[in-house]
Design a protein around this motif. Structure first.
Motif, PDB file in Angstrom:
ATOM      1  N   GLY A  71      -0.737  -2.306 -18.268  1.00  0.00           N
ATOM      2  CA  GLY A  71      -1.273  -3.595 -17.841  1.00  0.00           C
ATOM      3  C   GLY A  71      -0.942  -3.902 -16.391  1.00  0.00           C
ATOM      4  O   GLY A  71      -1.795  -4.358 -15.618  1.00  0.00           O
ATOM      5  N   LEU A  72       0.311  -3.644 -15.994  1.00  0.00           N
ATOM      6  CA  LEU A  72       0.697  -3.866 -14.596  1.00  0.00           C
ATOM      7  C   LEU A  72      -0.052  -2.922 -13.674  1.00  0.00           C
ATOM      8  O   LEU A  72      -0.506  -3.324 -12.588  1.00  0.00           O
ATOM      9  N   ALA A  73      -0.198  -1.662 -14.089  1.00  0.00           N
ATOM     10  CA  ALA A  73      -0.915  -0.690 -13.256  1.00  0.00           C
ATOM     11  C   ALA A  73      -2.366  -1.116 -13.041  1.00  0.00           C
ATOM     12  O   ALA A  73      -2.890  -1.049 -11.915  1.00  0.00           O
ATOM     13  N   ARG A  74      -3.011  -1.574 -14.084  1.00  0.00           N
ATOM     14  CA  ARG A  74      -4.408  -1.999 -13.949  1.00  0.00           C
ATOM     15  C   ARG A  74      -4.519  -3.266 -13.096  1.00  0.00           C
ATOM     16  O   ARG A  74      -5.488  -3.440 -12.341  1.00  0.00           O
ATOM     17  N   THR A  75      -3.533  -4.141 -13.192  1.00  0.00           N
ATOM     18  CA  THR A  75      -3.535  -5.353 -12.377  1.00  0.00           C
ATOM     19  C   THR A  75      -3.377  -5.012 -10.902  1.00  0.00           C
ATOM     20  O   THR A  75      -4.095  -5.540 -10.043  1.00  0.00           O
ATOM     21  N   LEU A  76      -2.437  -4.115 -10.594  1.00  0.00           N
ATOM     22  CA  LEU A  76      -2.237  -3.721  -9.195  1.00  0.00           C
ATOM     23  C   LEU A  76      -3.458  -2.996  -8.651  1.00  0.00           C
ATOM     24  O   LEU A  76      -3.841  -3.192  -7.491  1.00  0.00           O
ATOM     25  N   PHE A  77      -4.094  -2.159  -9.492  1.00  0.00           N
ATOM     26  CA  PHE A  77      -5.277  -1.456  -9.000  1.00  0.00           C
ATOM     27  C   PHE A  77      -6.448  -2.415  -8.805  1.00  0.00           C
ATOM     28  O   PHE A  77      -7.288  -2.213  -7.911  1.00  0.00           O
ATOM     29  N   ASP A 122      -9.833  -6.923 -20.564  1.00  0.00           N
ATOM     30  CA  ASP A 122      -8.426  -6.551 -20.727  1.00  0.00           C
ATOM     31  C   ASP A 122      -7.625  -7.729 -21.272  1.00  0.00           C
ATOM     32  O   ASP A 122      -7.892  -8.888 -20.917  1.00  0.00           O
ATOM     33  N   PRO A 123      -6.608  -7.471 -22.089  1.00  0.00           N
ATOM     34  CA  PRO A 123      -5.829  -8.565 -22.690  1.00  0.00           C
ATOM     35  C   PRO A 123      -4.653  -9.041 -21.852  1.00  0.00           C
ATOM     36  O   PRO A 123      -4.083 -10.084 -22.159  1.00  0.00           O
ATOM     37  N   GLU A 124      -4.274  -8.296 -20.797  1.00  0.00           N
ATOM     38  CA  GLU A 124      -3.015  -8.615 -20.118  1.00  0.00           C
ATOM     39  C   GLU A 124      -3.097  -9.805 -19.167  1.00  0.00           C
ATOM     40  O   GLU A 124      -2.068 -10.291 -18.685  1.00  0.00           O
ATOM     41  N   GLN A 125      -4.322 -10.282 -18.857  1.00  0.00           N
ATOM     42  CA  GLN A 125      -4.473 -11.423 -17.972  1.00  0.00           C
ATOM     43  C   GLN A 125      -5.175 -12.570 -18.698  1.00  0.00           C
ATOM     44  O   GLN A 125      -6.070 -12.350 -19.503  1.00  0.00           O
ATOM     45  N   GLY A 126      -4.735 -13.785 -18.386  1.00  0.00           N
ATOM     46  CA  GLY A 126      -5.282 -14.956 -19.053  1.00  0.00           C
ATOM     47  C   GLY A 126      -6.665 -15.325 -18.571  1.00  0.00           C
ATOM     48  O   GLY A 126      -7.097 -14.948 -17.470  1.00  0.00           O
ATOM     49  N   SER A 127      -7.364 -16.106 -19.379  1.00  0.00           N
ATOM     50  CA  SER A 127      -8.748 -16.479 -19.064  1.00  0.00           C
ATOM     51  C   SER A 127      -8.828 -17.365 -17.827  1.00  0.00           C
ATOM     52  O   SER A 127      -9.820 -17.333 -17.095  1.00  0.00           O
ATOM     53  N   GLY A 128      -7.778 -18.166 -17.559  1.00  0.00           N
ATOM     54  CA  GLY A 128      -7.799 -19.024 -16.385  1.00  0.00           C
ATOM     55  C   GLY A 128      -7.841 -18.233 -15.091  1.00  0.00           C
ATOM     56  O   GLY A 128      -8.619 -18.553 -14.175  1.00  0.00           O
ATOM     57  N   PHE A 129      -7.008 -17.196 -15.002  1.00  0.00           N
ATOM     58  CA  PHE A 129      -7.014 -16.369 -13.793  1.00  0.00           C
ATOM     59  C   PHE A 129      -8.303 -15.553 -13.701  1.00  0.00           C
ATOM     60  O   PHE A 129      -8.816 -15.314 -12.599  1.00  0.00           O
ATOM     61  N   LEU A 185       3.865 -11.299 -11.504  1.00  0.00           N
ATOM     62  CA  LEU A 185       5.231 -11.679 -11.868  1.00  0.00           C
ATOM     63  C   LEU A 185       5.431 -11.760 -13.375  1.00  0.00           C
ATOM     64  O   LEU A 185       6.532 -11.535 -13.871  1.00  0.00           O
ATOM     65  N   GLN A 186       4.372 -12.081 -14.116  1.00  0.00           N
ATOM     66  CA  GLN A 186       4.514 -12.234 -15.562  1.00  0.00           C
ATOM     67  C   GLN A 186       5.036 -10.966 -16.225  1.00  0.00           C
ATOM     68  O   GLN A 186       5.720 -11.040 -17.260  1.00  0.00           O
ATOM     69  N   PHE A 187       4.740  -9.800 -15.633  1.00  0.00           N
ATOM     70  CA  PHE A 187       5.211  -8.551 -16.229  1.00  0.00           C
ATOM     71  C   PHE A 187       6.726  -8.422 -16.112  1.00  0.00           C
ATOM     72  O   PHE A 187       7.341  -7.659 -16.850  1.00  0.00           O
ATOM     73  N   PHE A 188       7.324  -9.159 -15.201  1.00  0.00           N
ATOM     74  CA  PHE A 188       8.770  -9.124 -15.012  1.00  0.00           C
ATOM     75  C   PHE A 188       9.449 -10.316 -15.674  1.00  0.00           C
ATOM     76  O   PHE A 188      10.636 -10.260 -15.988  1.00  0.00           O
ATOM     77  N   LEU A 189       8.697 -11.408 -15.877  1.00  0.00           N
ATOM     78  CA  LEU A 189       9.278 -12.625 -16.421  1.00  0.00           C
ATOM     79  C   LEU A 189       9.097 -12.749 -17.931  1.00  0.00           C
ATOM     80  O   LEU A 189       9.961 -13.315 -18.603  1.00  0.00           O
ATOM     81  N   ALA A 190       7.987 -12.245 -18.438  1.00  0.00           N
ATOM     82  CA  ALA A 190       7.688 -12.416 -19.864  1.00  0.00           C
ATOM     83  C   ALA A 190       8.575 -11.515 -20.716  1.00  0.00           C
ATOM     84  O   ALA A 190       8.891 -10.380 -20.329  1.00  0.00           O
ATOM     85  N   LYS A 191       8.971 -12.003 -21.873  1.00  0.00           N
ATOM     86  CA  LYS A 191       9.759 -11.209 -22.802  1.00  0.00           C
ATOM     87  C   LYS A 191       8.847 -10.212 -23.498  1.00  0.00           C
ATOM     88  O   LYS A 191       7.825 -10.586 -24.073  1.00  0.00           O
ATOM     89  N   THR A 192       9.181  -8.947 -23.421  1.00  0.00           N
ATOM     90  CA  THR A 192       8.354  -7.902 -24.022  1.00  0.00           C
ATOM     91  C   THR A 192       9.164  -7.125 -25.045  1.00  0.00           C
ATOM     92  O   THR A 192      10.392  -7.186 -25.078  1.00  0.00           O
ATOM     93  N   PHE A 193       8.471  -6.390 -25.877  1.00  0.00           N
ATOM     94  CA  PHE A 193       9.104  -5.604 -26.930  1.00  0.00           C
ATOM     95  C   PHE A 193       8.648  -4.151 -26.802  1.00  0.00           C
ATOM     96  O   PHE A 193       7.480  -3.839 -26.980  1.00  0.00           O
ATOM     97  N   GLY A 194       9.580  -3.289 -26.433  1.00  0.00           N
ATOM     98  CA  GLY A 194       9.271  -1.863 -26.333  1.00  0.00           C
ATOM     99  C   GLY A 194       8.538  -1.480 -25.073  1.00  0.00           C
ATOM    100  O   GLY A 194       7.990  -0.392 -24.966  1.00  0.00           O
ATOM    101  N   SER A 195       8.504  -2.381 -24.074  1.00  0.00           N
ATOM    102  CA  SER A 195       7.806  -2.074 -22.826  1.00  0.00           C
ATOM    103  C   SER A 195       8.600  -2.640 -21.666  1.00  0.00           C
ATOM    104  O   SER A 195       8.988  -3.804 -21.681  1.00  0.00           O
TER     105      SER A 195
END
Length: 540
Positions: A206-212, A271-278, A525-535
């Motif tokens: 998800g982060l890779a696709r966001t940066l690209f 893609d699911p990693e970004q919200g509809s608002g953005f 930033l959400q990829f660093f701030l959000a609580k994730t499981f196994g990632s």
């Protein structure tokens, strides 16, 4: 007249660009044949995806980057009428970029980088591919430095003077590229290279696709701006007219640079990693960036109307027939606008969430992409090549008619190939497949369109090889009796000094920073701030 060292520098860039283009077209013909499924002996998914990846890299990264750098050096020296600043740095940029191409080519041609030109993980390529891509970008950054320094030095030496339009736009493109390439640079350096080396076991897709996505759509304007420079500064003069509005031209380039950056999420609608608002914010920005294209269409067409009426055209549309259609720059501009109109309609579809959901990951998408890039952009690259070749080699083109035939064949081939591609997308043909099995009524209905695409591919390949032949034969032919000068379009008499906001980029860089923080700050930033499981975000 451009000095000999700069001409050699530009020619080296152009030959790498056009050599890559010719090879990519041959690979493209193989792909359209193999993908059709009509030639079973050719079917090989491994070879196909290696070819597609190589084709995409050659077209999207090698052709464009080397053409833009070579064109930039010509524009800087000829429009500013000053020697090239730091030629050693310019040659270093060329060498580093060329080394990157060679490194990336090794895994691409051996099937170890079959990740397409977007190289989305979890598809993984050889580390040589990522290193090569990095060097290509680093070399282009040196070009950006040369352009920005020459722009700044000229302004310092000419206080209050208006920077020539072609150099203003070229500097804007260099600034755009520095902003644009930062996203993919972060992805490659901090995610993909460590992952390919085995230093990390996982990668956050998800982060890779966001940066690209930071890079993916703005890069289109990096490709397109040189074509727009030619439309504004070469085409009206070639047609026998003047530029309709100097100020509107600068506004269009500034809008491209500012609003072309924070709009990449329309590639992530599904893609699911970004919200509809953005996604909505990026979608609105995507529609806003249509404005500079509309301004360009209006200004350039108005400039051509001035030329047509000067040449005796009367009535509402009589000026169109009065234009010099056998002049490559004029013909290419007309054909480019025709393809831009059709491709722009497809872009509106892609930018609209609901319609994007229907065509996403179907054959519609490469059809649209080829029409805009290989159609509108590349045909203007060809016209610029024809215009600059005598001015760089000191030798005339071998023929006045062959370039016209070549441009028409490229246009017709593109129409023949991309129209069925769009239709196949609406019929539901998937995008990333290596062949089609004709074993149902649905897939059998695709057969005529596949045949039309093959015809289009044949015409395009022949046209590309004819283009390379014309340039080679011209360069190896006899010298011209007179020198050729690079001449730019004049302006309407009413045009005076431009507003300071239209003569520099300091304010616009601040605006870009604000828009990028607003549109990409939290989504990254959400990829660093959000609580994730196994990632873990960076894979460490």
């Amino acid at each position: 007249m451009i000095d000999k060292p700069t001409r050699l520098l530009a020619l080296c860039h152009f030959w790498v660009a056009f050599g890559a283009f010719a090879l990519a077209c041959v690979l493209g013909l193989y792909q359209v044949l193999e993908r059709s499924g009509l030639v079973p002996a050719m079917q090989s998914p491994g070879v196909y995806f290696a070819s597609v990846s190589t084709h995409g890299v050659l077209m999207a990264f090698v052709l464009t980057t080397f053409f833009i750098m070579g064109f930039g050096y010509v524009v800087a020296v000829s429009s500013l009428k000053t020697p090239l600043w730091n030629p050693k740095l310019a040659w270093a940029g060329f060498g580093i970029s060329l080394l990157g191409v060679v490194l990336a080519a090794l895994p691409l041609l051996t099937g170890n980088a079959s990740v397409l030109y977007t190289f989305y993980p979890p598809l993984q390529a050889s580390v040589l591919f990522y290193l090569g891509a990095t060097l290509l970008v680093v070399g282009s950054w040196l070009w950006c430095v040369v352009m920005i320094v020459m722009h700044s030095q000229w302004k310092a030496a000419h206080p209050g003077a208006t920077v020539p339009l072609p150099m203003f736009a070229t500097t804007g493109n260099a600034i755009l590229w520095l902003w644009t390439s930062a996203g993919v640079a972060l992805e490659v350096l901090f995610q993909l290279i460590p992952w390919a080396l085995g230093w990390t076991e996982t990668v956050d897709v998800g982060l890779a696709r966001t940066l690209f996505s930071w890079t993916l759509h703005p890069i289109v304007y990096f490709w397109l701006i040189p074509a727009y420079i030619a439309l504004y500064t070469f085409v009206p003069k070639a047609a026998g007219g003047v530029l309709f509005s100097h100020d509107l031209s600068r506004v269009a380039f500034i809008l491209l640079v500012v609003f072309g950056l924070p709009i990449g999420f329309h590639h992530l609608y599904m893609d699911p990693e970004q919200g509809s608002g953005f996604k909505l914010m990026h979608g609105v920005g995507t529609f806003l960036v249509a404005l500079p294209t509309l301004l360009t269409g209006f200004t350039v067409i108005a400039s051509m109307e001035i030329a047509g009426r000067r040449r005796g055209g009367t009535g509402l549309f009589g000026w169109i027939g009065a234009l010099p259609w056998r002049e490559p720059l004029v013909l290419a501009a007309i054909l480019a606008f025709l393809m831009l109109i059709a491709g722009g309609f497809g872009g509106i579809v892609n930018a609209s969430y609901a319609m994007n959901a229907m065509v996403h990951n179907t054959a519609w998408v490469p059809g649209h992409f080829h029409l805009i890039f290989a159609g509108t952009t590349v045909i203007m690259y060809m016209a610029v090549g024809y215009y600059l070749w005598p001015r760089l080699t000191g030798k005339p083109l071998i023929s006045d008619s062959l370039p016209v035939i070549q441009l028409w064949s490229w246009f017709l081939g593109m129409v023949l190939m991309t129209t069925p591609w769009h239709i196949l997308g609406l019929l539901g043909q998937p995008r990333r497949i290596s062949s089609v099995a004709y074993n149902s009524l649905l897939t059998l209905a695709w057969d005529p369109y596949e045949l039309a695409m093959i015809v289009g591919g044949l015409v395009l390949t022949g046209s590309a090889l004819l283009f390379a032949y014309i340039l080679w034969q011209s360069q190896t032919g006899p010298a011209a009796e007179q020198a050729f000068e690079v001449e730019y379009t004049g302006y309407q008499p009413a045009d005076g000094p431009v507003h300071p906001l239209l003569n520099g980029f300091k304010v616009w860089n601040v605006a870009i920073l604000g828009l990028m923080v607003l549109n990409f700050g939290y989504p990254i930033l959400q990829f660093f701030l959000a609580k994730t499981f196994g990632s873990i975000p960076w894979g460490y």
